[in-house]
Structures are given as C-alpha cells and as structure tokens.
Write a protein that holds these residues in place. Sequence first.
Motif, PDB file in Angstrom:
ATOM      1  N   PRO A 162      86.131   8.867  71.528  1.00 39.31           N
ATOM      2  CA  PRO A 162      85.196   9.011  70.404  1.00 39.31           C
ATOM      3  C   PRO A 162      84.350  10.276  70.473  1.00 39.31           C
ATOM      4  N   GLU A 163      83.809  10.578  71.654  1.00 37.21           N
ATOM      5  CA  GLU A 163      82.934  11.744  71.781  1.00 37.21           C
ATOM      6  C   GLU A 163      83.695  13.034  71.489  1.00 37.21           C
ATOM      7  N   ARG A 212      84.406  13.334  67.739  1.00 34.30           N
ATOM      8  CA  ARG A 212      83.202  13.737  66.999  1.00 34.30           C
ATOM      9  C   ARG A 212      82.946  15.228  67.175  1.00 34.30           C
ATOM     10  N   THR A 218      89.300   5.110  66.071  1.00 35.78           N
ATOM     11  CA  THR A 218      88.399   6.162  66.533  1.00 35.78           C
ATOM     12  C   THR A 218      88.390   7.337  65.568  1.00 35.78           C
ATOM     13  N   GLU A 256      86.435   6.393  62.368  1.00 40.23           N
ATOM     14  CA  GLU A 256      84.994   6.385  62.620  1.00 40.23           C
ATOM     15  C   GLU A 256      84.447   7.815  62.688  1.00 40.23           C
ATOM     16  N   ALA A 257      85.197   8.710  63.344  1.00 40.58           N
ATOM     17  CA  ALA A 257      84.761  10.106  63.424  1.00 40.58           C
ATOM     18  C   ALA A 257      84.786  10.755  62.047  1.00 40.58           C
ATOM     19  N   GLY A 278      81.812   9.465  60.008  1.00 40.52           N
ATOM     20  CA  GLY A 278      80.566  10.074  60.460  1.00 40.52           C
ATOM     21  C   GLY A 278      80.397  11.501  59.978  1.00 40.52           C
ATOM     22  N   ALA A 279      81.542  12.185  59.773  1.00 36.56           N
ATOM     23  CA  ALA A 279      81.493  13.573  59.320  1.00 36.56           C
ATOM     24  C   ALA A 279      81.590  13.685  57.801  1.00 36.56           C
TER      25      ALA A 279
END
Length: 337
Positions: free
Chosen positions: A62-63, A66, A106, A109-110, A113-114
């Motif tokens: 995930p990190e 992102r 994942t 979700e990324a 978020g963006a």
Amino acid sequence: MNVLLTGGAGYIGTHTAVELLQAGHGVVVVDSLVNSHEEALLRVERITGRTVAFHRVDCTDPEAMRAVFAAHDIDAVIHLAGLKAVGESVEQPLRYYRNNLDALLTLCEAMDGAGVRHLVLSSSATVYGDPETVPITEDARLTTTNPYGSTKLFAERILDDLATADPSWRIISLRYFNPIGAHSSGLIGEDPQGVPNNLFPYIAQVAAGRRERLNVFGDDYDTPDGTGVRDYLHVVDLAKGHLAAVGHLADASGHRVYNLGTGQGTSVMEGLRAFERATGSPIPHAVIERRPGDIAVCYADPGAATRDLDWKAELTVDDACRDAWRWQSANPNGFAG
C-alpha cells in the motif's frame, strides 16, 4: 493522458506500452519483476523513442503504491499485474488468491486516495469455464475451473460493487482469449519462466531446439481434426484493445465487460502447421492422452468490443507465428540472453 500500467514489464504490458506511447500517451510502469525483465522496458523505449517511468513495486504494497500516485499525475490505470499460470494456481491456490486479489484491492484504494477512478482490468476468458455454447458472448454463464480463473471472476465482482457504490468510477474489464505472437520488430515478445504453459511459446521453443517435441494433448475431441480449438489473438491486436478501452473510459459509466478475440477458432494442429510455415521446417510433435480439465472448443464473439470500443482484431495466426518466430530466433534465451 498519463496511464499507469501495473505489470507493465510483462508480455502484454510491454506491447500495450508500445501502443500507448505511439498514440501519444505517457506511460508509468509498476512491476515487481517476479515474472518479467526490466530489459523489456528498455526495448519498449528503443521501439518508440520515448521514455517509460518505471517503479519496481509490488502492487500489494500500500505505501509503495500511494507513493507512485504521489509522484505522477495519473489519469487512468491499466491493471495487468498478477500471477497467471493455471496449473500453478491449482497447486498454490492461497498464493493466487492472496496475491491477485490483494493487488487489485490495494491498487483501487491507492487510486481512490489519489482521485483516479478510470480503470481497465485485465480479465480473462477463463471466467466462462467450460462454455455451454460458442461463440461466447459477454452474457454467457460465468463459472471457473481453477483458482486463477476464480481470481479474475472475483476481481470483476469487486469492481461491480465498487462502481455501484461510487458512480464516479469508470471501469472496463477486458476478457481476452489466447494472446500469441510478438512485436514485428522482434525486440519484445513472450518470455515464459521455466516450461511454457501455453501452446505457441512451447512450439517456438521446440522449433528453436530448446525442447525435444510438442506434446499434443488428445486428437479425439469433437472438432474438425480432433484437437482442441481456441481463439488465438495477436498480442498487438490485444494491446490495441487496451488502447481502445482507455480511450472510451469516459463513456463507460459503471463497470463494463468486453471480450477481446478474433471470433474464430484455431485447432492445435492448425496452429502447429502455421508455425511450420513460419519457420519453413517441420516441428517434432506427438499425440498423447488428453489433459484433465481441457475443453474441446472455446472462442469469442467480439461484437460488443467492435460496436462500443471501435476495436477489431486485424492480424492472423500466420502473422502471429511469423512475429513469434522472429522474436524467438533473435532472442533464443529471452530477455535474459
């Protein structure tokens, strides 16, 4: 448009990158290199004369995902990353479910978020299992016969739910049949790890002397010559299908699915003869017993993609065999060589 390609260093990913770059799009590639080579992206740059931004990242991180979106202004994503060997998925089902579904979750979700909600999914004709009728249309019964196919079917269902929950998502899933061939330059092509799982890479390695012979699994199916029939699609046509899908995402309210195939079936023996024409030499082969789980006939009705995406396969099996042989001859040991 800037397009993120997950799994972009792989077979389908590199050919898709070429088509995107040649159409004027920017390309960012995320790939763990578990089943691919960075050299393939250097070849893409040679073909196109353009630069590819590459991040060696696992889509389940995930990190790291992102960070990729933070580093680039991404407009759309083509999700190709994933484990893909049917036989291996039967032996290692938990690994396939964990990797392929985690990667999709994942990634989404990324993306969310963006604020990036335009997505093309690499799906597969395996979601149809053993088809009741052919040619197969998108509204055919969905069922699977192996964990790999199940990960594709579950991925589509996840995206159905996502698009229903948030109408701002624009999603197209491409159910493609059997990609074959290579780029006409001979610089990029299919480079399977270990023993090839698919027919044409195996034929190519037999023709190149890397393997002794091709085993034809059964010649007693209810087909014209008794061997299994599949819809073999040139990988360049497949790549152009992804380009077409990206171009129609703005019109794709919710989640839409499309078959990518030629609409014609080719038997194992017909494919073998086509490759012999490409090489100019006979290819050693032997007929052995059927493999458990193999089906007789499977080919697509690609009419919806023609109607909605303005896409149609243009290249033939003979074209694919010539291009695959050019790649195999120039790169006998693949990218590692």
